[in-house]
Design a protein around this motif. Structure first.
Motif, PDB file in Angstrom:
ATOM      1  N   SER A 183       4.243 -15.604 -47.097  1.00 46.94           N
ATOM      2  CA  SER A 183       5.260 -15.645 -48.141  1.00 46.94           C
ATOM      3  C   SER A 183       4.885 -14.585 -49.165  1.00 46.94           C
ATOM      4  CB  SER A 183       5.287 -17.005 -48.826  1.00 46.94           C
ATOM      5  OG  SER A 183       5.365 -18.020 -47.870  1.00 46.94           O
ATOM      6  N   ALA A 184       5.887 -14.042 -49.852  1.00 46.04           N
ATOM      7  CA  ALA A 184       5.576 -12.994 -50.823  1.00 46.04           C
ATOM      8  C   ALA A 184       6.446 -13.140 -52.059  1.00 46.04           C
ATOM      9  CB  ALA A 184       5.791 -11.617 -50.190  1.00 46.04           C
ATOM     10  N   ILE A 185       5.834 -12.853 -53.203  1.00 40.37           N
ATOM     11  CA  ILE A 185       6.590 -12.691 -54.447  1.00 40.37           C
ATOM     12  C   ILE A 185       6.261 -11.300 -54.970  1.00 40.37           C
ATOM     13  CG2 ILE A 185       7.098 -13.549 -56.759  1.00 40.37           C
ATOM     14  CD1 ILE A 185       5.988 -16.255 -55.952  1.00 40.37           C
ATOM     15  N   LEU A 186       7.291 -10.480 -55.071  1.00 43.62           N
ATOM     16  CA  LEU A 186       7.125  -9.091 -55.516  1.00 43.62           C
ATOM     17  C   LEU A 186       7.809  -8.923 -56.866  1.00 43.62           C
ATOM     18  CD1 LEU A 186       6.646  -5.942 -54.927  1.00 43.62           C
ATOM     19  CD2 LEU A 186       8.983  -5.968 -54.057  1.00 43.62           C
ATOM     20  N   VAL A 187       7.022  -8.570 -57.883  1.00 41.10           N
ATOM     21  CA  VAL A 187       7.602  -8.209 -59.175  1.00 41.10           C
ATOM     22  C   VAL A 187       7.949  -6.725 -59.118  1.00 41.10           C
ATOM     23  CG1 VAL A 187       7.137  -7.888 -61.630  1.00 41.10           C
ATOM     24  CG2 VAL A 187       6.292  -9.926 -60.459  1.00 41.10           C
ATOM     25  N   THR A 188       9.171  -6.406 -59.453  1.00 38.08           N
ATOM     26  CA  THR A 188       9.566  -4.994 -59.450  1.00 38.08           C
ATOM     27  C   THR A 188      10.679  -4.750 -60.448  1.00 38.08           C
ATOM     28  OG1 THR A 188      10.353  -3.165 -58.081  1.00 38.08           O
ATOM     29  CG2 THR A 188      11.187  -5.334 -57.514  1.00 38.08           C
ATOM     30  N   HIS A 189      10.729  -3.507 -60.958  1.00 41.94           N
ATOM     31  CA  HIS A 189      11.848  -3.084 -61.795  1.00 41.94           C
ATOM     32  C   HIS A 189      12.861  -2.308 -60.960  1.00 41.94           C
ATOM     33  CE1 HIS A 189      10.493  -4.133 -65.822  1.00 41.94           C
ATOM     34  NE2 HIS A 189       9.270  -3.847 -65.416  1.00 41.94           N
ATOM     35  N   ASP A 190      12.503  -2.078 -59.703  1.00 46.99           N
ATOM     36  CA  ASP A 190      13.290  -1.204 -58.849  1.00 46.99           C
ATOM     37  C   ASP A 190      14.236  -2.073 -58.013  1.00 46.99           C
ATOM     38  OD1 ASP A 190      14.184   0.374 -56.722  1.00 46.99           O
ATOM     39  OD2 ASP A 190      12.341   1.561 -56.676  1.00 46.99           O
ATOM     40  N   VAL A 191      15.505  -2.038 -58.370  1.00 49.30           N
ATOM     41  CA  VAL A 191      16.505  -2.895 -57.723  1.00 49.30           C
ATOM     42  C   VAL A 191      16.605  -2.582 -56.229  1.00 49.30           C
ATOM     43  CG1 VAL A 191      18.999  -3.291 -57.641  1.00 49.30           C
ATOM     44  CG2 VAL A 191      17.809  -3.346 -59.825  1.00 49.30           C
ATOM     45  N   ASP A 192      16.554  -1.309 -55.870  1.00 48.23           N
ATOM     46  CA  ASP A 192      16.628  -0.943 -54.455  1.00 48.23           C
ATOM     47  C   ASP A 192      15.415  -1.478 -53.694  1.00 48.23           C
ATOM     48  OD1 ASP A 192      18.921   0.396 -55.189  1.00 48.23           O
ATOM     49  OD2 ASP A 192      18.525   2.086 -53.855  1.00 48.23           O
ATOM     50  N   GLU A 193      14.250  -1.404 -54.327  1.00 47.58           N
ATOM     51  CA  GLU A 193      13.042  -1.926 -53.690  1.00 47.58           C
ATOM     52  C   GLU A 193      13.207  -3.423 -53.405  1.00 47.58           C
ATOM     53  OE1 GLU A 193       9.246  -0.337 -54.986  1.00 47.58           O
ATOM     54  OE2 GLU A 193       8.724  -2.378 -55.585  1.00 47.58           O
ATOM     55  N   ALA A 194      13.751  -4.137 -54.381  1.00 49.13           N
ATOM     56  CA  ALA A 194      13.982  -5.573 -54.200  1.00 49.13           C
ATOM     57  C   ALA A 194      14.932  -5.808 -53.027  1.00 49.13           C
ATOM     58  CB  ALA A 194      14.557  -6.168 -55.488  1.00 49.13           C
ATOM     59  N   LEU A 195      15.988  -5.002 -52.947  1.00 49.81           N
ATOM     60  CA  LEU A 195      17.001  -5.230 -51.905  1.00 49.81           C
ATOM     61  C   LEU A 195      16.530  -4.769 -50.532  1.00 49.81           C
ATOM     62  CD1 LEU A 195      20.198  -4.233 -53.919  1.00 49.81           C
ATOM     63  CD2 LEU A 195      19.438  -6.533 -53.297  1.00 49.81           C
ATOM     64  N   VAL A 196      15.627  -3.807 -50.487  1.00 52.43           N
ATOM     65  CA  VAL A 196      15.079  -3.361 -49.202  1.00 52.43           C
ATOM     66  C   VAL A 196      14.130  -4.418 -48.642  1.00 52.43           C
ATOM     67  CG1 VAL A 196      13.437  -1.728 -48.184  1.00 52.43           C
ATOM     68  CG2 VAL A 196      15.367  -0.876 -49.505  1.00 52.43           C
ATOM     69  N   LEU A 197      13.368  -5.064 -49.524  1.00 48.31           N
ATOM     70  CA  LEU A 197      12.273  -5.911 -49.045  1.00 48.31           C
ATOM     71  C   LEU A 197      12.571  -7.411 -49.020  1.00 48.31           C
ATOM     72  CD1 LEU A 197       9.248  -4.125 -50.757  1.00 48.31           C
ATOM     73  CD2 LEU A 197       9.721  -4.264 -48.310  1.00 48.31           C
ATOM     74  N   ALA A 198      13.381  -7.885 -49.955  1.00 44.55           N
ATOM     75  CA  ALA A 198      13.377  -9.328 -50.202  1.00 44.55           C
ATOM     76  C   ALA A 198      14.472 -10.083 -49.442  1.00 44.55           C
ATOM     77  CB  ALA A 198      13.514  -9.599 -51.693  1.00 44.55           C
ATOM     78  N   ASP A 199      14.183 -11.361 -49.165  1.00 40.50           N
ATOM     79  CA  ASP A 199      15.204 -12.289 -48.677  1.00 40.50           C
ATOM     80  C   ASP A 199      16.069 -12.768 -49.836  1.00 40.50           C
ATOM     81  OD1 ASP A 199      14.252 -12.489 -45.965  1.00 40.50           O
ATOM     82  OD2 ASP A 199      12.556 -13.614 -46.759  1.00 40.50           O
ATOM     83  N   ARG A 200      15.442 -12.778 -51.021  1.00 43.09           N
ATOM     84  CA  ARG A 200      16.119 -13.324 -52.185  1.00 43.09           C
ATOM     85  C   ARG A 200      15.584 -12.605 -53.414  1.00 43.09           C
ATOM     86  NH1 ARG A 200      15.154 -18.597 -54.567  1.00 43.09           N
ATOM     87  NH2 ARG A 200      13.392 -18.732 -53.142  1.00 43.09           N
ATOM     88  N   ALA A 201      16.469 -12.327 -54.360  1.00 44.42           N
ATOM     89  CA  ALA A 201      16.043 -11.724 -55.623  1.00 44.42           C
ATOM     90  C   ALA A 201      16.356 -12.712 -56.735  1.00 44.42           C
ATOM     91  CB  ALA A 201      16.781 -10.411 -55.862  1.00 44.42           C
ATOM     92  N   VAL A 202      15.389 -12.899 -57.636  1.00 43.38           N
ATOM     93  CA  VAL A 202      15.601 -13.822 -58.756  1.00 43.38           C
ATOM     94  C   VAL A 202      15.344 -13.071 -60.056  1.00 43.38           C
ATOM     95  CG1 VAL A 202      15.029 -15.894 -57.446  1.00 43.38           C
ATOM     96  CG2 VAL A 202      13.214 -14.663 -58.640  1.00 43.38           C
TER      97      VAL A 202
END
Ligand SMILES: Nc1ncnc2c1ncn2[C@@H]1O[C@H](COP(=O)(O)OP(=O)(O)OP(=O)(O)O)[C@@H](O)[C@H]1O
Ligand SMILES: [Mg+2]
Length: 244
Positions: A183-202
């Motif tokens: 499982s992973a929780i990634l903190v990012t300011h990069d919206v594209d990075e979030a959308l490339v990697l995540a199942d869900r963005a919060v």
């Protein structure tokens, strides 16, 4: 499992991570005000929010690095964290940085295996100061992976890298996640990075997780796609950057 002051920590039942009604104040400023978050087993969650909203604070609480919170947190027994800066010990060679804290037996073999996973076999005996920023960040990833984590916590690990290296590192993280199933929780300011990697963005705002978006796009993700653009626009609006 670590017991934090005023923070009830227990083994999760169905979800890999449970954060319930977590509060954290610094002086009289309450940064987290009843944060709730669940991360399913093997799920990749991106955590976004304005600077100073408390993302790192929340990640540190989940990683048991902050004893001053109130609420309930459940995390798997093995979790690893990687930060924006690689935080390598300059007086230890690369492989010893990766192996730091492992039992003596088998330590080099395990470090080399983790370095191979991030494509750095040839740099095992190098000194940290001789590495590029991207290489140092890959060593930090290897150090996080070597413990075979059930949960990987990433606090803007790619933020200081150039754009091209960042894209390559995103691919690497995606591969490692697919291969290991943590499982992973990634903190990012990069919206594209979030959308490339995540199942869900919060999104964290006013001390709570106020918005969430399921990224129901097939992998590998295409940032040029129409659906991707629609999700990007939604996230940016939540983050206070509406489209013109
Ligand atoms: N140890 C501390 N002592 C006092 N204040 C703190 C401490 N740690 C964090 N804060 C404050 O809590 C708030 C949230 O900090 P945090 O680092 O969690 O934000 P963030 O969302 O990660 O921001 P950024 O996107 O800039 O990294 C900030 O106002 C910060 O100054
Ligand atoms: Mg932060």
């Amino acid at each position: 499992m670590t017991e934090l002051r005023d923070l009830e920590v227990r083994a999760p039942a169905s979800a890999a991570v449970i954060v319930e009604d977590v509060h954290r104040a610094f002086g009289d400023r309450e940064i987290l005000r009843g944060a709730d978050l669940r991360v399913a087993d093997g799920e990749f969650v991106a955590l976004l929010g304005a600077s100073g909203s408390g993302k790192s604070t929340l990640l540190r609480i989940v990683g048991a690095l902050d004893g001053g919170a109130r609420g309930r947190v459940a995390v798997p027994a093995r979790s690893s964290i990687a930060f924006q800066e690689p935080r390598l010990l300059p007086w230890r060679r690369v492989w010893r940085n990766v192996a730091f804290g492992l039992p003596a037996q088998d330590r080099r073999r395990r470090a080399l295996a983790a370095l191979a996973e991030v494509g750095l076999t040839g740099l095992a005996d190098a000194w940290p100061k001789t590495l590029s920023g991207g290489e140092a960040q890959r060593v930090a990833l290897a150090r996080a992976l070597v413990r075979d984590p059930q949960l990987l916590l990433l606090d803007e690990p790619l933020a200081s890298l150039d754009a091209l290296t960042r894209l390559k590192m995103q691919q690497l993280i995606a591969q490692l996640w697919a291969r290991h199933g943590f499982s992973a929780i990634l903190v990012t300011h990069d919206v594209d990075e979030a959308l490339v990697l995540a199942d869900r963005a919060v999104v964290l705002r006013d001390g709570r997780l106020t918005e969430e978006l399921t990224v129901d796009l097939p992998r590998p993700r295409d940032p040029g796609g129409e659906r991707f653009a629609a999700l990007r626009a939604r996230l940016l609006t939540w983050l206070g950057v509406p489209r013109p």
